[in-house]
Motif scaffolding. Structure first.
Motif, PDB file in Angstrom:
ATOM      1  N   ALA A   4      39.578  41.817  40.226  1.00 21.80           N
ATOM      2  CA  ALA A   4      40.900  41.709  39.611  1.00 21.80           C
ATOM      3  C   ALA A   4      41.424  40.286  39.738  1.00 21.80           C
ATOM      4  N   GLN A   5      42.096  39.839  38.702  1.00 19.90           N
ATOM      5  CA  GLN A   5      42.731  38.516  38.749  1.00 19.90           C
ATOM      6  C   GLN A   5      43.807  38.520  39.836  1.00 19.90           C
ATOM      7  N   SER A   6      44.015  37.333  40.443  1.00 18.04           N
ATOM      8  CA  SER A   6      44.995  37.217  41.523  1.00 18.04           C
ATOM      9  C   SER A   6      46.405  37.605  41.075  1.00 18.04           C
ATOM     10  N   ASP A   7      46.764  37.308  39.808  1.00 18.39           N
ATOM     11  CA  ASP A   7      48.117  37.661  39.350  1.00 18.39           C
ATOM     12  C   ASP A   7      48.306  39.177  39.321  1.00 18.39           C
ATOM     13  N   TRP A   8      47.267  39.907  38.878  1.00 18.93           N
ATOM     14  CA  TRP A   8      47.410  41.369  38.775  1.00 18.93           C
ATOM     15  C   TRP A   8      47.238  42.046  40.118  1.00 18.93           C
ATOM     16  N   GLN A   9      46.498  41.435  41.021  1.00 18.39           N
ATOM     17  CA  GLN A   9      46.461  41.957  42.392  1.00 18.39           C
ATOM     18  C   GLN A   9      47.883  41.885  42.980  1.00 18.39           C
ATOM     19  N   TYR A  10      48.513  40.739  42.791  1.00 19.62           N
ATOM     20  CA  TYR A  10      49.856  40.547  43.328  1.00 19.62           C
ATOM     21  C   TYR A  10      50.836  41.578  42.740  1.00 19.62           C
ATOM     22  N   HIS A  11      50.846  41.674  41.413  1.00 18.95           N
ATOM     23  CA  HIS A  11      51.814  42.566  40.756  1.00 18.95           C
ATOM     24  C   HIS A  11      51.558  44.036  41.089  1.00 18.95           C
ATOM     25  N   ALA A  12      50.281  44.416  41.212  1.00 14.61           N
ATOM     26  CA  ALA A  12      49.975  45.816  41.529  1.00 14.61           C
ATOM     27  C   ALA A  12      50.502  46.158  42.925  1.00 14.61           C
ATOM     28  N   TYR A  13      50.241  45.278  43.885  1.00 19.63           N
ATOM     29  CA  TYR A  13      50.645  45.563  45.263  1.00 19.63           C
ATOM     30  C   TYR A  13      52.170  45.544  45.414  1.00 19.63           C
ATOM     31  N   ASN A  14      52.800  44.569  44.755  1.00 16.29           N
ATOM     32  CA  ASN A  14      54.244  44.392  44.938  1.00 16.29           C
ATOM     33  C   ASN A  14      55.101  45.171  43.941  1.00 16.29           C
ATOM     34  N   GLY A  15      54.481  45.764  42.951  1.00 14.01           N
ATOM     35  CA  GLY A  15      55.240  46.524  41.953  1.00 14.01           C
ATOM     36  C   GLY A  15      56.133  45.650  41.100  1.00 14.01           C
ATOM     37  N   VAL A  58      39.651  42.344  49.443  1.00 16.90           N
ATOM     38  CA  VAL A  58      38.365  42.300  50.155  1.00 16.90           C
ATOM     39  C   VAL A  58      37.933  40.833  50.333  1.00 16.90           C
ATOM     40  N   PHE A  59      37.799  40.105  49.229  1.00 15.94           N
ATOM     41  CA  PHE A  59      37.608  38.642  49.283  1.00 15.94           C
ATOM     42  C   PHE A  59      37.862  38.099  47.896  1.00 15.94           C
ATOM     43  N   SER A  60      38.044  36.792  47.803  1.00 13.67           N
ATOM     44  CA  SER A  60      38.246  36.189  46.490  1.00 13.67           C
ATOM     45  C   SER A  60      36.943  35.532  46.053  1.00 13.67           C
ATOM     46  N   VAL A  61      36.807  35.327  44.759  1.00 12.81           N
ATOM     47  CA  VAL A  61      35.611  34.659  44.262  1.00 12.81           C
ATOM     48  C   VAL A  61      35.991  33.412  43.443  1.00 12.81           C
ATOM     49  N   HIS A  62      35.584  33.335  42.201  1.00  9.90           N
ATOM     50  CA  HIS A  62      35.683  32.103  41.413  1.00  9.90           C
ATOM     51  C   HIS A  62      37.053  31.918  40.744  1.00  9.90           C
ATOM     52  N   PRO A  63      37.393  30.661  40.409  1.00 13.60           N
ATOM     53  CA  PRO A  63      38.619  30.405  39.632  1.00 13.60           C
ATOM     54  C   PRO A  63      38.459  30.869  38.179  1.00 13.60           C
ATOM     55  N   GLU A  64      39.563  31.285  37.588  1.00 14.88           N
ATOM     56  CA  GLU A  64      39.538  31.755  36.192  1.00 14.88           C
ATOM     57  C   GLU A  64      40.602  31.044  35.363  1.00 14.88           C
ATOM     58  N   PRO A  65      40.232  29.971  34.700  1.00 13.23           N
ATOM     59  CA  PRO A  65      41.190  29.288  33.829  1.00 13.23           C
ATOM     60  C   PRO A  65      41.529  30.116  32.586  1.00 13.23           C
ATOM     61  N   PHE A  66      42.782  30.029  32.170  1.00 10.04           N
ATOM     62  CA  PHE A  66      43.261  30.627  30.911  1.00 10.04           C
ATOM     63  C   PHE A  66      42.654  29.762  29.798  1.00 10.04           C
ATOM     64  N   THR A  67      41.746  30.351  29.037  1.00 17.60           N
ATOM     65  CA  THR A  67      40.883  29.554  28.153  1.00 17.60           C
ATOM     66  C   THR A  67      41.114  29.879  26.681  1.00 17.60           C
ATOM     67  N   VAL A  68      41.369  28.845  25.893  1.00 15.89           N
ATOM     68  CA  VAL A  68      41.564  29.018  24.446  1.00 15.89           C
ATOM     69  C   VAL A  68      40.428  28.301  23.724  1.00 15.89           C
ATOM     70  N   VAL A  69      39.704  29.037  22.905  1.00 19.52           N
ATOM     71  CA  VAL A  69      38.614  28.466  22.105  1.00 19.52           C
ATOM     72  C   VAL A  69      38.982  28.657  20.638  1.00 19.52           C
ATOM     73  N   PHE A  91      38.178  40.443  44.778  1.00 23.11           N
ATOM     74  CA  PHE A  91      37.698  41.819  44.913  1.00 23.11           C
ATOM     75  C   PHE A  91      38.770  42.628  45.619  1.00 23.11           C
ATOM     76  N   VAL A  92      39.076  43.792  45.059  1.00 20.87           N
ATOM     77  CA  VAL A  92      40.081  44.656  45.670  1.00 20.87           C
ATOM     78  C   VAL A  92      39.532  46.069  45.836  1.00 20.87           C
ATOM     79  N   SER A  93      40.185  46.806  46.722  1.00 23.04           N
ATOM     80  CA  SER A  93      39.795  48.191  46.970  1.00 23.04           C
ATOM     81  C   SER A  93      41.064  48.929  47.398  1.00 23.04           C
TER      82      SER A  93
END
Ligand code: GLU
Length: 329
Positions: A93-104, A121-132, A266-268
């Motif tokens: 899950a993206q960090s923004d949605w992890q935050y919003h899910a936990y905090n409502g 659980v742990f974080s992995v790679h960065p995810e840029p907002f990408t426009v092609v 990663f979330v659980s």
């Protein structure tokens, strides 16, 4: 019921037809083996590869821990909802949605309110907002997207939800686009190159298969997303930051692309047993060199960052056990 010899012969024949060894059959029908499912993203994104890589590491140890791992394709929001419903054991899950899910804090995306059992659980790679954008689309700046044919992303993806937040910040409505497609990430490169859409918007790690496909199958380029409103958005939350997609990573874009981004995590939930999470975390970090080689987006990962960056829900008990054993906390 008495088991006759012919019934047994039939069962053995059925096992043969299914191509299962008798031992695998016995084990899968016993109480011992535990099947776990990781929620990931579309096949040409990075989540799917990450989920697959982790499952391969976990499944290498099945004979020791009896956990067998598979993965699905929904995207951040679907993954968090699947964990909440008990359909998934963990997910990306993206960090923004992890935050919003936990905090409502995003009732639009998570109408059921705070998901207090959510665990990081742990974080992995960065995810840029990408426009092609297609080279012939006339799109040269992010503002040029308005009025064009754009893939917003599939419902259930974190990418689609994050674009919703960006649209609100920009004062755009879905109706402002000549076409607002909600294609899966695995369909978007073909749609772009068949000239069905002018641009793709996708929050994803790099290099991503879908962006490679789009930029090599037809003439397309990455667009900067760095106006004042975006900078303000990025500065306003810990789960966002300004970031750069290195020039030369994709054909057609020799220069760096400046944009904002989130982090993949990663979330659980507390419903998933500490033993399962411990074994997954152990499979990843005991084989960390191998894990980093499983996707180019992982090349720069560092253990110390992964156990603290971008995690807003509390750490899962099973993960804490492993991190403490390693002396990392
Ligand atoms: N960040 C995207 C999402 O949550 C998925 C990216 C990927 O598939 O790698 O929907």
């Amino acid at each position: 019921m008495k088991i006759s010899k012919s019934m047994l012969t039939g069962a053995v024949a059925a096992i043969g037809i299914l191509g299962m060894s008798a031992a695998a059959f016995a084990e899968s029908h016993g109480a011992k083996q535990q099947f776990i499912t990781i929620g990931t993203g579309g096949q040409t994104g990075v989540y799917y590869q990450v989920g697959g890589a982790i499952c391969r590491l976990v499944n290498r140890g099945t004979k020791d821990h009896n956990i067998k791992c598979t993965h699905t394709t929904g995207g951040s929001v679907a993954n968090i909802n699947g964990i909440r419903a008990g359909d998934l054991d963990l997910g990306v899950a993206q960090s923004d949605w992890q935050y919003h899910a936990y905090n409502g804090t995003s009732p639009k995306t998570f109408p059921d309110g705070k998901f207090e059992e959510l665990r990081a659980v742990f974080s992995v790679h960065p995810e840029p907002f990408t426009v092609v954008a297609r080279m012939d689309s006339g799109i040269n700046t992010f503002e040029d997207l308005k009025g064009k044919r754009v893939n917003l992303g599939n419902p259930g993806s974190g990418a689609r939800a994050t674009f919703g937040v960006v649209m609100e910040k920009m004062g755009w409505k879905v109706g402002d686009f000549a076409l607002a497609a909600e294609l899966k990430s695995s369909e978007q490169a073909a749609a772009l190159c068949d000239n069905k859409i002018d641009a793709i918007v996708f929050t994803v790690g790099h290099p991503a298969g879908t962006i490679k496909e789009a930029t090599t199958s037809c003439e397309a380029k990455l667009i900067n997303v760095n106006n004042d409103k975006i900078k303000e958005l990025a500065a306003g939350a810990d789960y966002y930051s300004m970031t750069t997609i290195p020039g030369g990573m994709y054909t057609g874009t020799p220069e760096d692309t400046e944009t904002f981004g989130v982090g993949a995590t990663f979330v659980s939930s507390t419903k998933t047993s500490p033993e399962v999470i411990y074994q997954i975390v152990k499979s990843v970090f005991d084989n960390f060199k191998r894990f980093k080689k499983m996707h180019p987006a992982f090349a720069n990962l560092k253990e110390a960052d992964m156990i603290k960056n971008n995690l807003s829900a509390p750490l899962h008990e099973g993960a804490i056990k492993y991190y403490k054993e390693k002396g990392w906390m």
